[in-house]
Design an enzyme around this catalytic site. Structure first.
Site, PDB file in Angstrom:
ATOM      1  N   ASN A 147      10.879  -3.242   0.442  1.00  0.00           N
ATOM      2  CA  ASN A 147      11.276  -3.875   1.705  1.00  0.00           C
ATOM      3  C   ASN A 147      10.074  -4.374   2.509  1.00  0.00           C
ATOM      4  O   ASN A 147      10.198  -4.628   3.705  1.00  0.00           O
ATOM      5  CB  ASN A 147      12.163  -2.936   2.535  1.00  0.00           C
ATOM      6  CG  ASN A 147      11.522  -1.570   2.759  1.00  0.00           C
ATOM      7  OD1 ASN A 147      10.322  -1.411   2.525  1.00  0.00           O
ATOM      8  ND2 ASN A 147      12.299  -0.606   3.207  1.00  0.00           N
ATOM      9  N   ARG A 285       5.546   3.162  12.058  1.00  0.00           N
ATOM     10  CA  ARG A 285       6.174   4.446  12.358  1.00  0.00           C
ATOM     11  C   ARG A 285       6.006   4.744  13.848  1.00  0.00           C
ATOM     12  O   ARG A 285       4.936   4.507  14.418  1.00  0.00           O
ATOM     13  CB  ARG A 285       5.556   5.596  11.549  1.00  0.00           C
ATOM     14  CG  ARG A 285       5.992   5.649  10.094  1.00  0.00           C
ATOM     15  CD  ARG A 285       7.490   5.891   9.927  1.00  0.00           C
ATOM     16  NE  ARG A 285       7.914   5.913   8.538  1.00  0.00           N
ATOM     17  CZ  ARG A 285       8.487   4.887   7.893  1.00  0.00           C
ATOM     18  NH1 ARG A 285       8.718   3.751   8.501  1.00  0.00           N
ATOM     19  NH2 ARG A 285       8.855   5.017   6.625  1.00  0.00           N
ATOM     20  N   GLN A 314      13.828  10.463  14.423  1.00  0.00           N
ATOM     21  CA  GLN A 314      14.973   9.586  14.192  1.00  0.00           C
ATOM     22  C   GLN A 314      16.161  10.403  13.700  1.00  0.00           C
ATOM     23  O   GLN A 314      15.973  11.190  12.793  1.00  0.00           O
ATOM     24  CB  GLN A 314      14.598   8.495  13.178  1.00  0.00           C
ATOM     25  CG  GLN A 314      13.563   7.531  13.735  1.00  0.00           C
ATOM     26  CD  GLN A 314      13.260   6.345  12.827  1.00  0.00           C
ATOM     27  OE1 GLN A 314      12.532   5.457  13.205  1.00  0.00           O
ATOM     28  NE2 GLN A 314      13.797   6.326  11.635  1.00  0.00           N
ATOM     29  N   HIS A 333      16.144   1.789  13.580  1.00  0.00           N
ATOM     30  CA  HIS A 333      15.267   1.505  12.432  1.00  0.00           C
ATOM     31  C   HIS A 333      16.024   0.659  11.397  1.00  0.00           C
ATOM     32  O   HIS A 333      16.742   1.185  10.555  1.00  0.00           O
ATOM     33  CB  HIS A 333      14.825   2.841  11.820  1.00  0.00           C
ATOM     34  CG  HIS A 333      13.711   2.713  10.833  1.00  0.00           C
ATOM     35  ND1 HIS A 333      12.994   3.792  10.407  1.00  0.00           N
ATOM     36  CD2 HIS A 333      13.196   1.651  10.186  1.00  0.00           C
ATOM     37  CE1 HIS A 333      12.077   3.393   9.540  1.00  0.00           C
ATOM     38  NE2 HIS A 333      12.195   2.094   9.384  1.00  0.00           N
TER      39      HIS A 333
HETATM   40  P1  NDP Z   1       0.840  -0.560   1.997  1.00  0.00           P
HETATM   41  O1  NDP Z   1       0.468   0.758   1.417  1.00  0.00           O
HETATM   42  O2  NDP Z   1       0.888  -1.755   1.115  1.00  0.00           O
HETATM   43  O3  NDP Z   1      -0.118  -0.923   3.202  1.00  0.00           O
HETATM   44  C1  NDP Z   1      -0.571  -0.015   4.153  1.00  0.00           C
HETATM   45  C2  NDP Z   1      -1.981  -0.421   4.555  1.00  0.00           C
HETATM   46  O4  NDP Z   1      -2.394   0.387   5.660  1.00  0.00           O
HETATM   47  C3  NDP Z   1      -2.963  -0.201   3.417  1.00  0.00           C
HETATM   48  O5  NDP Z   1      -3.714  -1.381   3.219  1.00  0.00           O
HETATM   49  C4  NDP Z   1      -3.823   0.950   3.955  1.00  0.00           C
HETATM   50  O6  NDP Z   1      -5.159   0.877   3.613  1.00  0.00           O
HETATM   51  C5  NDP Z   1      -3.743   0.713   5.439  1.00  0.00           C
HETATM   52  N1  NDP Z   1      -4.185   1.889   6.192  1.00  0.00           N
HETATM   53  C6  NDP Z   1      -3.966   3.205   5.946  1.00  0.00           C
HETATM   54  N2  NDP Z   1      -4.560   3.962   6.876  1.00  0.00           N
HETATM   55  C7  NDP Z   1      -5.167   3.110   7.730  1.00  0.00           C
HETATM   56  C8  NDP Z   1      -5.959   3.288   8.877  1.00  0.00           C
HETATM   57  N3  NDP Z   1      -6.239   4.507   9.339  1.00  0.00           N
HETATM   58  N4  NDP Z   1      -6.428   2.182   9.527  1.00  0.00           N
HETATM   59  C9  NDP Z   1      -6.172   0.934   9.054  1.00  0.00           C
HETATM   60  N5  NDP Z   1      -5.424   0.704   7.947  1.00  0.00           N
HETATM   61  C10 NDP Z   1      -4.931   1.783   7.301  1.00  0.00           C
HETATM   62  O7  NDP Z   1       2.247  -0.326   2.687  1.00  0.00           O
HETATM   63  P2  NDP Z   1       3.267  -1.400   3.270  1.00  0.00           P
HETATM   64  O8  NDP Z   1       2.503  -2.519   3.869  1.00  0.00           O
HETATM   65  O9  NDP Z   1       4.332  -1.725   2.286  1.00  0.00           O
HETATM   66  O10 NDP Z   1       3.943  -0.501   4.401  1.00  0.00           O
HETATM   67  C11 NDP Z   1       3.169  -0.003   5.488  1.00  0.00           C
HETATM   68  C12 NDP Z   1       3.991   0.978   6.292  1.00  0.00           C
HETATM   69  O11 NDP Z   1       5.042   0.288   6.943  1.00  0.00           O
HETATM   70  C13 NDP Z   1       4.696   2.058   5.471  1.00  0.00           C
HETATM   71  O12 NDP Z   1       3.844   3.136   5.160  1.00  0.00           O
HETATM   72  C14 NDP Z   1       5.798   2.478   6.396  1.00  0.00           C
HETATM   73  O13 NDP Z   1       5.337   3.451   7.296  1.00  0.00           O
HETATM   74  C15 NDP Z   1       6.099   1.200   7.170  1.00  0.00           C
HETATM   75  N6  NDP Z   1       7.360   0.600   6.735  1.00  0.00           N
HETATM   76  C16 NDP Z   1       8.349   0.427   7.661  1.00  0.00           C
HETATM   77  C17 NDP Z   1       9.575  -0.072   7.291  1.00  0.00           C
HETATM   78  C18 NDP Z   1      10.655  -0.308   8.287  1.00  0.00           C
HETATM   79  O14 NDP Z   1      11.815  -0.427   7.906  1.00  0.00           O
HETATM   80  N7  NDP Z   1      10.351  -0.391   9.567  1.00  0.00           N
HETATM   81  C19 NDP Z   1       9.867  -0.374   5.879  1.00  0.00           C
HETATM   82  C20 NDP Z   1       8.720  -0.275   5.009  1.00  0.00           C
HETATM   83  C21 NDP Z   1       7.534   0.244   5.429  1.00  0.00           C
HETATM   84  P3  NDP Z   1      -5.757   1.120   2.183  1.00  0.00           P
HETATM   85  O15 NDP Z   1      -4.609   1.287   1.238  1.00  0.00           O
HETATM   86  O16 NDP Z   1      -6.555  -0.136   1.997  1.00  0.00           O
HETATM   87  O17 NDP Z   1      -6.553   2.362   2.309  1.00  0.00           O
END
Ligand code: NDP
Length: 400
Positions: A147, A285, A314, A333
């Site tokens: 998603n 989140r 939630q 959500h």
């Molecule tokens: P990804 O894992 O592809 O991307 C998350 C990114 O956040 C990664 O590039 C990661 O860095 C980065 N990151 C982690 N910690 C930090 C930090 N401290 N500072 C800056 N960047 C950081 O996940 P998605 O993009 O697919 O999803 C992200 C989040 O969105 C999910 O974990 C979830 O919480 C939320 N989400 C919400 C949904 C909704 O319905 N509202 C649905 C789907 C997701 P790196 O990996 O480079 O270390």
């Protein structure tokens, strides 16, 4: 034979839909970057049906019962007298969606001696105490990418809705009004603004790509830098940390997972470093933001608007201040559970179950914790620790 305990959100108030607004959903070949879509051996649902609510059962009942497993589906997830707590002690597998999370705290994990596998039907496994899950040797898996694009579309929608003051203008016509000045006194163009994402993974990068067409200045911060070719293609400015990014952006969007490093990252101190009148969109989140700091910033004018669909816990208690704070575009959500997304993550859950029962490896990109160790997507984007503290407050939604 296994007992699979599945927590889903309630059906629509008027009952499970007999028909839908559209007859089909587009068939996709692959995700951006080439990751293949979920590939279970079969599916027992029609893509486009409501699968995430209790009667939808993620389309899993036929598969599980044909294989002789017990399948329990409930929405009653919070508190010691909930169906979830009653069923958990004999469950082997728990399935839960972030939209209506069955919080798997250390206490609950300790009450589930047979539990081996926790599947997140969606993305974001922060509702599981990953530290406790690791110590117990569990496997935690989520449906990576299922998603991400859904959420990126939602982020762009929310940015435009806030900057252009769409929601109050819509409410004006519903109330029978026509006072244009009231609608536009907080309405701006996005063009030319600086927009930054904290987290440039699947969602963050998709947001940047979509916003490119709006002629904005794009910024990002992340733990790992994007390839130079992507930075050049999108004309991105990289920031070494969130402090640096928020100080120059008119719009900030949060797209990092919730883990101990990001919990309450958006607090009074960081919000004070933002430009006065900045907009904040958080679909990552709820707990990434300090709840009351956001309210204070909207009331003082430090933030011009806040929108998101994620809360903590939630469901949000009925007196949660984000329901009534000014200049906000909050929803429950929903961004990652469009009917389109449900078809993908339901198929992904089925793929994981087939692998688990057949003794085949689960795809690396779905793994957060693999038999006790942060693995795959988890090792890349999460840190160990626990972010479920306070989740018992979700039971308060049942009051009145
Ligand atoms: P990804 O894992 O592809 O991307 C998350 C990114 O956040 C990664 O590039 C990661 O860095 C980065 N990151 C982690 N910690 C930090 C930090 N401290 N500072 C800056 N960047 C950081 O996940 P998605 O993009 O697919 O999803 C992200 C989040 O969105 C999910 O974990 C979830 O919480 C939320 N989400 C919400 C949904 C909704 O319905 N509202 C649905 C789907 C997701 P790196 O990996 O480079 O270390």
């Amino acid at each position: 034979m296994a007992k699979v305990l599945c927590v889903l959100y309630d059906d629509p108030v008027d009952g499970y839909p007999p028909s839908y607004a559209r007859d089909d959903i587009p068939a996709l070949d692959h995700y951006p970057g080439g990751q293949t879509l979920p590939s279970p051996q079969a599916i027992d649902f029609r893509p486009g049906e409501l699968l995430g609510s209790v009667s939808g059962e993620l389309g899993l009942r036929k598969l599980l019962e044909e294989r002789g497993h017990t399948f329990v589906v409930t929405s009653d997830k919070d508190g010691p007298n909930s169906a979830f707590e009653r069923e958990l002690p004999t469950a082997d597998i728990v399935i839960s969606q972030p939209f209506w999370p069955a919080y798997l705290t250390a206490e609950r994990i300790a009450k589930a001696p047979s539990l081996r596998l926790a599947i997140t039907a969606g993305i974001g496994s922060d509702h599981v105490d990953l530290q406790a899950a690791s110590e117990k040797g569990l496997t935690v898996a989520e449906i990576t990418y299922s998603n991400s694009i859904s959420v990126s579309e939602h982020v762009v929608m929310m940015i435009l809705a806030l900057v252009r003051n769409y929601i109050p203008s819509n409410q004006t016509v519903i109330r029978g009004g026509w006072n244009i000045a009231d609608c536009v006194e907080r309405s701006y163009d996005l063009e030319g603004m600086a927009v930054g994402t904290v987290g440039a993974g699947r969602i963050g990068t998709a947001v940047l790509r979509r916003l490119k067409a709006f002629d904005v200045k794009l910024h990002y911060t992340d733990r790992h830098r994007l390839p130079e070719s992507v930075e050049r293609e999108l004309d991105l400015t990289f920031h070494p940390n969130a402090e640096s990014l928020v100080s120059v952006c008119d719009v900030v969007t949060m797209n990092a997972p919730l883990h101990p490093e990001t919990e309450h990252m958006l607090n009074d101190a960081l919000i004070a470093k933002m430009k006065r009148g900045a907009y904040l969109v958080n679909t990552a989140r709820g707990k990434i933001c300090d709840r009351d700091a956001v309210v204070r910033a909207l009331e003082s004018g430090q933030l011009a608007g806040y929108a998101g669909d994620v809360w903590f816990p939630q469901p949000a208690p009925r007196d949660h201040p984000w329901r009534t704070m000014p200049h906000q575009g909050m929803t429950p959500h929903v961004s990652g559970t469009s009917l389109s997304a449900q078809a993908r993550y339901a198929a992904g859950v089925r793929e994981i179950l087939e692998c688990w029962f057949d003794g085949r490896p689960i795809r690396e990109e779905y793994l957060i914790v693999d038999r006790g160790m942060l693995a795959g997507a988890g090792a890349h984007s999460y840190s160990t620790g626990n972010t479920t503290a306070g989740s018992e407050e979700a039971e308060r939604f049942k009051e009145n």
